[in-house]
Design a protein around this motif. Structure first.
Motif, PDB file in Angstrom:
ATOM      1  N   MET A 192      33.563  34.743  43.066  1.00 42.33           N
ATOM      2  CA  MET A 192      34.928  34.610  43.559  1.00 42.33           C
ATOM      3  C   MET A 192      35.203  35.734  44.542  1.00 42.33           C
ATOM      4  SD  MET A 192      37.305  35.954  40.413  1.00 42.33           S
ATOM      5  CE  MET A 192      36.815  34.632  39.341  1.00 42.33           C
ATOM      6  N   THR A 193      36.387  35.698  45.134  1.00 37.59           N
ATOM      7  CA  THR A 193      36.811  36.682  46.128  1.00 37.59           C
ATOM      8  C   THR A 193      38.018  37.443  45.596  1.00 37.59           C
ATOM      9  OG1 THR A 193      36.025  35.251  47.906  1.00 37.59           O
ATOM     10  CG2 THR A 193      37.519  37.016  48.517  1.00 37.59           C
ATOM     11  N   VAL A 194      37.957  38.761  45.702  1.00 36.77           N
ATOM     12  CA  VAL A 194      39.057  39.638  45.277  1.00 36.77           C
ATOM     13  C   VAL A 194      39.653  40.278  46.524  1.00 36.77           C
ATOM     14  CG1 VAL A 194      39.722  41.623  43.879  1.00 36.77           C
ATOM     15  CG2 VAL A 194      37.931  40.077  43.080  1.00 36.77           C
ATOM     16  N   THR A 195      40.965  40.170  46.670  1.00 36.22           N
ATOM     17  CA  THR A 195      41.679  40.727  47.816  1.00 36.22           C
ATOM     18  C   THR A 195      42.382  42.014  47.402  1.00 36.22           C
ATOM     19  OG1 THR A 195      42.037  38.473  48.612  1.00 36.22           O
ATOM     20  CG2 THR A 195      43.308  40.213  49.648  1.00 36.22           C
ATOM     21  N   VAL A 196      42.133  43.093  48.143  1.00 33.11           N
ATOM     22  CA  VAL A 196      42.699  44.414  47.849  1.00 33.11           C
ATOM     23  C   VAL A 196      43.720  44.746  48.933  1.00 33.11           C
ATOM     24  CG1 VAL A 196      42.200  46.839  47.417  1.00 33.11           C
ATOM     25  CG2 VAL A 196      40.506  45.097  46.820  1.00 33.11           C
ATOM     26  N   PHE A 197      44.947  45.104  48.523  1.00 31.24           N
ATOM     27  CA  PHE A 197      46.017  45.446  49.440  1.00 31.24           C
ATOM     28  C   PHE A 197      46.252  46.956  49.436  1.00 31.24           C
ATOM     29  CE2 PHE A 197      46.695  41.083  48.176  1.00 31.24           C
ATOM     30  CZ  PHE A 197      46.987  40.453  49.367  1.00 31.24           C
ATOM     31  N   SER A 198      46.950  47.423  50.468  1.00 32.29           N
ATOM     32  CA  SER A 198      47.181  48.865  50.616  1.00 32.29           C
ATOM     33  C   SER A 198      48.172  49.412  49.609  1.00 32.29           C
ATOM     34  CB  SER A 198      47.686  49.162  52.036  1.00 32.29           C
ATOM     35  OG  SER A 198      48.897  48.461  52.295  1.00 32.29           O
ATOM     36  N   ASN A 199      49.007  48.571  48.992  1.00 30.68           N
ATOM     37  CA  ASN A 199      49.975  49.046  47.998  1.00 30.68           C
ATOM     38  C   ASN A 199      49.403  49.098  46.588  1.00 30.68           C
ATOM     39  OD1 ASN A 199      49.723  46.323  47.620  1.00 30.68           O
ATOM     40  ND2 ASN A 199      51.906  45.874  47.703  1.00 30.68           N
ATOM     41  N   GLY A 200      48.076  48.891  46.438  1.00 26.95           N
ATOM     42  CA  GLY A 200      47.443  48.990  45.139  1.00 26.95           C
ATOM     43  C   GLY A 200      47.346  47.697  44.364  1.00 26.95           C
ATOM     44  N   LYS A 201      47.706  46.575  44.966  1.00 29.66           N
ATOM     45  CA  LYS A 201      47.640  45.293  44.276  1.00 29.66           C
ATOM     46  C   LYS A 201      46.343  44.572  44.612  1.00 29.66           C
ATOM     47  CE  LYS A 201      52.596  44.422  43.809  1.00 29.66           C
ATOM     48  NZ  LYS A 201      53.698  43.466  44.065  1.00 29.66           N
ATOM     49  N   MET A 202      45.877  43.771  43.654  1.00 28.12           N
ATOM     50  CA  MET A 202      44.677  42.961  43.831  1.00 28.12           C
ATOM     51  C   MET A 202      44.948  41.540  43.349  1.00 28.12           C
ATOM     52  SD  MET A 202      41.427  45.361  42.777  1.00 28.12           S
ATOM     53  CE  MET A 202      41.885  45.379  41.055  1.00 28.12           C
ATOM     54  N   THR A 203      44.396  40.568  44.058  1.00 32.55           N
ATOM     55  CA  THR A 203      44.512  39.161  43.691  1.00 32.55           C
ATOM     56  C   THR A 203      43.128  38.524  43.732  1.00 32.55           C
ATOM     57  OG1 THR A 203      44.942  38.518  45.992  1.00 32.55           O
ATOM     58  CG2 THR A 203      46.857  38.963  44.574  1.00 32.55           C
ATOM     59  N   THR A 204      42.970  37.430  42.998  1.00 36.78           N
ATOM     60  CA  THR A 204      41.704  36.705  42.942  1.00 36.78           C
ATOM     61  C   THR A 204      41.891  35.291  43.461  1.00 36.78           C
ATOM     62  OG1 THR A 204      42.125  35.963  40.679  1.00 36.78           O
ATOM     63  CG2 THR A 204      40.933  38.039  40.961  1.00 36.78           C
ATOM     64  N   GLN A 205      40.825  34.755  44.019  1.00 36.33           N
ATOM     65  CA  GLN A 205      40.785  33.374  44.483  1.00 36.33           C
ATOM     66  C   GLN A 205      39.457  32.764  44.042  1.00 36.33           C
ATOM     67  OE1 GLN A 205      41.307  35.803  47.098  1.00 36.33           O
ATOM     68  NE2 GLN A 205      43.511  35.722  46.774  1.00 36.33           N
ATOM     69  N   GLY A 206      39.532  31.535  43.520  1.00 35.37           N
ATOM     70  CA  GLY A 206      38.316  30.820  43.148  1.00 35.37           C
ATOM     71  C   GLY A 206      37.880  31.014  41.718  1.00 35.37           C
ATOM     72  N   GLY A 207      38.737  31.546  40.847  1.00 27.47           N
ATOM     73  CA  GLY A 207      38.363  31.721  39.448  1.00 27.47           C
ATOM     74  C   GLY A 207      38.438  30.414  38.677  1.00 27.47           C
ATOM     75  N   LYS A 208      37.533  30.259  37.702  1.00 28.45           N
ATOM     76  CA  LYS A 208      37.497  29.047  36.886  1.00 28.45           C
ATOM     77  C   LYS A 208      37.973  29.269  35.463  1.00 28.45           C
ATOM     78  CE  LYS A 208      33.847  26.723  39.472  1.00 28.45           C
ATOM     79  NZ  LYS A 208      32.531  26.045  39.409  1.00 28.45           N
ATOM     80  N   SER A 209      38.279  30.493  35.096  1.00 30.55           N
ATOM     81  CA  SER A 209      38.790  30.783  33.762  1.00 30.55           C
ATOM     82  C   SER A 209      39.553  32.103  33.811  1.00 30.55           C
ATOM     83  CB  SER A 209      37.657  30.854  32.742  1.00 30.55           C
ATOM     84  OG  SER A 209      36.776  31.915  33.058  1.00 30.55           O
ATOM     85  N   GLN A 210      40.340  32.356  32.784  1.00 28.71           N
ATOM     86  CA  GLN A 210      41.096  33.604  32.721  1.00 28.71           C
ATOM     87  C   GLN A 210      40.166  34.800  32.522  1.00 28.71           C
ATOM     88  OE1 GLN A 210      44.976  33.126  30.418  1.00 28.71           O
ATOM     89  NE2 GLN A 210      43.832  31.378  29.630  1.00 28.71           N
ATOM     90  N   HIS A 211      39.117  34.610  31.721  1.00 29.59           N
ATOM     91  CA  HIS A 211      38.186  35.705  31.459  1.00 29.59           C
ATOM     92  C   HIS A 211      37.457  36.126  32.730  1.00 29.59           C
ATOM     93  CE1 HIS A 211      35.371  38.230  29.336  1.00 29.59           C
ATOM     94  NE2 HIS A 211      34.342  37.539  29.822  1.00 29.59           N
ATOM     95  N   SER A 212      37.034  35.159  33.545  1.00 31.04           N
ATOM     96  CA  SER A 212      36.326  35.496  34.786  1.00 31.04           C
ATOM     97  C   SER A 212      37.223  36.258  35.748  1.00 31.04           C
ATOM     98  CB  SER A 212      35.795  34.220  35.443  1.00 31.04           C
ATOM     99  OG  SER A 212      36.857  33.363  35.800  1.00 31.04           O
ATOM    100  N   CYS A 213      38.508  35.926  35.802  1.00 29.16           N
ATOM    101  CA  CYS A 213      39.434  36.653  36.677  1.00 29.16           C
ATOM    102  C   CYS A 213      39.595  38.103  36.223  1.00 29.16           C
ATOM    103  CB  CYS A 213      40.783  35.949  36.705  1.00 29.16           C
ATOM    104  SG  CYS A 213      40.789  34.370  37.565  1.00 29.16           S
ATOM    105  N   VAL A 214      39.694  38.315  34.917  1.00 30.09           N
ATOM    106  CA  VAL A 214      39.857  39.676  34.407  1.00 30.09           C
ATOM    107  C   VAL A 214      38.615  40.514  34.704  1.00 30.09           C
ATOM    108  CG1 VAL A 214      40.150  41.035  32.304  1.00 30.09           C
ATOM    109  CG2 VAL A 214      41.477  38.959  32.627  1.00 30.09           C
ATOM    110  N   VAL A 215      37.431  39.924  34.524  1.00 29.92           N
ATOM    111  CA  VAL A 215      36.191  40.663  34.782  1.00 29.92           C
ATOM    112  C   VAL A 215      36.079  41.015  36.261  1.00 29.92           C
ATOM    113  CG1 VAL A 215      33.679  40.479  34.775  1.00 29.92           C
ATOM    114  CG2 VAL A 215      34.988  39.678  32.816  1.00 29.92           C
ATOM    115  N   ALA A 216      36.437  40.089  37.141  1.00 34.45           N
ATOM    116  CA  ALA A 216      36.347  40.349  38.583  1.00 34.45           C
ATOM    117  C   ALA A 216      37.298  41.465  39.002  1.00 34.45           C
ATOM    118  CB  ALA A 216      36.648  39.064  39.352  1.00 34.45           C
ATOM    119  N   LEU A 217      38.518  41.461  38.490  1.00 38.17           N
ATOM    120  CA  LEU A 217      39.481  42.508  38.842  1.00 38.17           C
ATOM    121  C   LEU A 217      39.039  43.877  38.332  1.00 38.17           C
ATOM    122  CD1 LEU A 217      42.765  40.529  38.111  1.00 38.17           C
ATOM    123  CD2 LEU A 217      41.912  41.202  40.356  1.00 38.17           C
ATOM    124  N   ARG A 218      38.487  43.920  37.135  1.00 39.65           N
ATOM    125  CA  ARG A 218      38.028  45.205  36.588  1.00 39.65           C
ATOM    126  C   ARG A 218      36.814  45.726  37.355  1.00 39.65           C
ATOM    127  NH1 ARG A 218      39.980  46.986  31.794  1.00 39.65           N
ATOM    128  NH2 ARG A 218      38.046  48.127  31.404  1.00 39.65           N
TER     129      ARG A 218
END
Length: 383
Positions: A192-218
């Motif tokens: 998947m793709t993780v987008t990092v912004f200058s204000n400290g926020k991160m978002t994910t695109q293309g995740g297939k489960s909640q667990h995969s999104c959490v692992v990608a962000l960490r």
């Protein structure tokens, strides 16, 4: 040329004599004083730089150094092809130069990472419906904020990031400020793709489960935390907020979309001329204005853009109840369709037979008219 070589040789001999004199003088001083801690062999003699000349030229020294290094042609030569592996063998091969063979890389026990790109099946809480395929999550988006946790209000301070500096210290990162002012980091597992912004926020695109999104962000947060300037600024991550949930399920029956539109005229939208494949079902007050549910003739249900996973499950259970009264009996429908097709085929055959009979009559009438005209135009017979 000979005189220069002779002078160099004489200078070198003089240097050797001075060196021997210095060694003898040092030795006499050592014998008169206290016994030295180091032996004479290990003690380095004091050389006079102004009288020292190399016994060999610079070119000879380069040749001696080059002869001690291994052959560069053998080092840069192309490696032999690795041996063939079975398609079930997921190990990697590395070339061992000393033995000249390929060897398998050792894998530490417990370090094998499972594939995280797997859809998350969600079993409904009552489990009273007979689903042909239970609802499963096929798309999830998540958002977090990185920073420092405080003891007093506002209890959290987001980290300010300089994207132009960070992009050079991240792997698989892409930064195009003329298109989008954010860093896109592409991960392999989960893919998947993780987008990092200058204000400290991160978002994910293309995740297939909640667990995969959490692992990608960490993962991305740990990458940023390893940068020395941001080690103290990033020490806490907020709880992820999931949105844009996509869920699929399949009923055990076919659905009559026309009757369903008549049963729910305010919430169902069905346009057979434009979109005859599915029906749109929306309930903004209960499930949000961004979510929509698509119901297909075959019995497949797809929910797009739901606000949370819990609402998505509730919506799926409610859709089963709404579609239950509009189920189509497949056996009765097949019998009716077969009778209708048979009646239509007989009518078509009768019409074709009548058209052929009319065409034959018209052809015969045209032939009779042509013979009559030829008889009138013929000259009188000779006597």
């Amino acid at each position: 040329g000979n005189t220069c070589a002779k002078d160099v040789h004489d200078d070198w001999i003089n240097g050797q004599q001075h060196q021997k004199e210095d060694e003898a003088q040092n030795e006499t001083q050592r014998t008169q004083s206290k016994p030295p801690t180091q032996s004479a062999k290990t003690r380095k003699p004091a050389y006079r730089a102004r009288h020292y000349l190399a016994p060999t030229s610079l070119q000879d020294m380069k040749n001696e150094i080059g002869s001690s290094v291994r052959n560069t042609d053998d080092h840069c030569a192309a490696l032999p092809p690795p041996p063939l592996q079975d398609f079930t063998d997921d190990s990697t091969m590395s070339y061992h130069r000393l033995s000249g063979t390929y060897k398998k890389k050792r894998r530490r026990s417990g370090c094998h990472r499972s594939n995280l790109d797997i859809s998350e099946f969600v079993t409904p809480s009552p489990a009273k419906h007979q689903w042909q395929q239970y609802p499963k999550i096929t798309g999830v988006s998540a958002q977090v904020s990185m920073g420092v946790k405080l003891e007093s209000a506002p209890y959290f301070e987001p980290a300010k990031l300089k994207l132009s500096e960070i992009v050079h210290q991240l792997k698989n990162a892409e930064y195009k400020p003329e298109e989008f002012v954010a860093i896109r980091v592409k991960l392999k597992n989960p893919q998947m793709t993780v987008t990092v912004f200058s204000n400290g926020k991160m978002t994910t695109q293309g995740g297939k489960s909640q667990h995969s999104c959490v692992v990608a962000l960490r993962k991305v947060a740990r990458m940023l935390q390893q940068i020395p300037t941001y080690t103290a600024r990033i020490s806490h991550i907020n709880e992820p907020q999931f949105y844009g949930i996509q869920c699929n399920a399949h009923l055990s029956h076919r659905v009559d979309l026309q009757r369903m539109t008549e049963a729910f005229p305010k919430r169902a939208e069905y346009a057979p001329d434009l979109e005859s494949a599915y029906l749109k079902f929306r309930d903004p007050l209960k499930y949000g204005d961004k979510g929509s549910c698509h119901v297909y003739h075959s019995g497949r249900i797809t929910i797009l853009g739901c606000a949370s996973v819990s609402k998505c499950i509730e919506w799926m259970e409610a859709m089963y109840e709404h579609c239950k009264d509009q189920f189509v009996d497949v056996t009765a429908g097949d019998a009716e369709n077969s009778n209708e097709h048979h009646f239509a085929d007989t009518n078509i055959r009768y019409e074709l037979h009548e058209n052929e009979h009319e065409n034959e009559n018209e052809k015969n009438a045209e032939a009779d008219n042509i013979q009559l005209m030829m008889s009138e135009m013929a000259p009188p017979p000779l006597l």
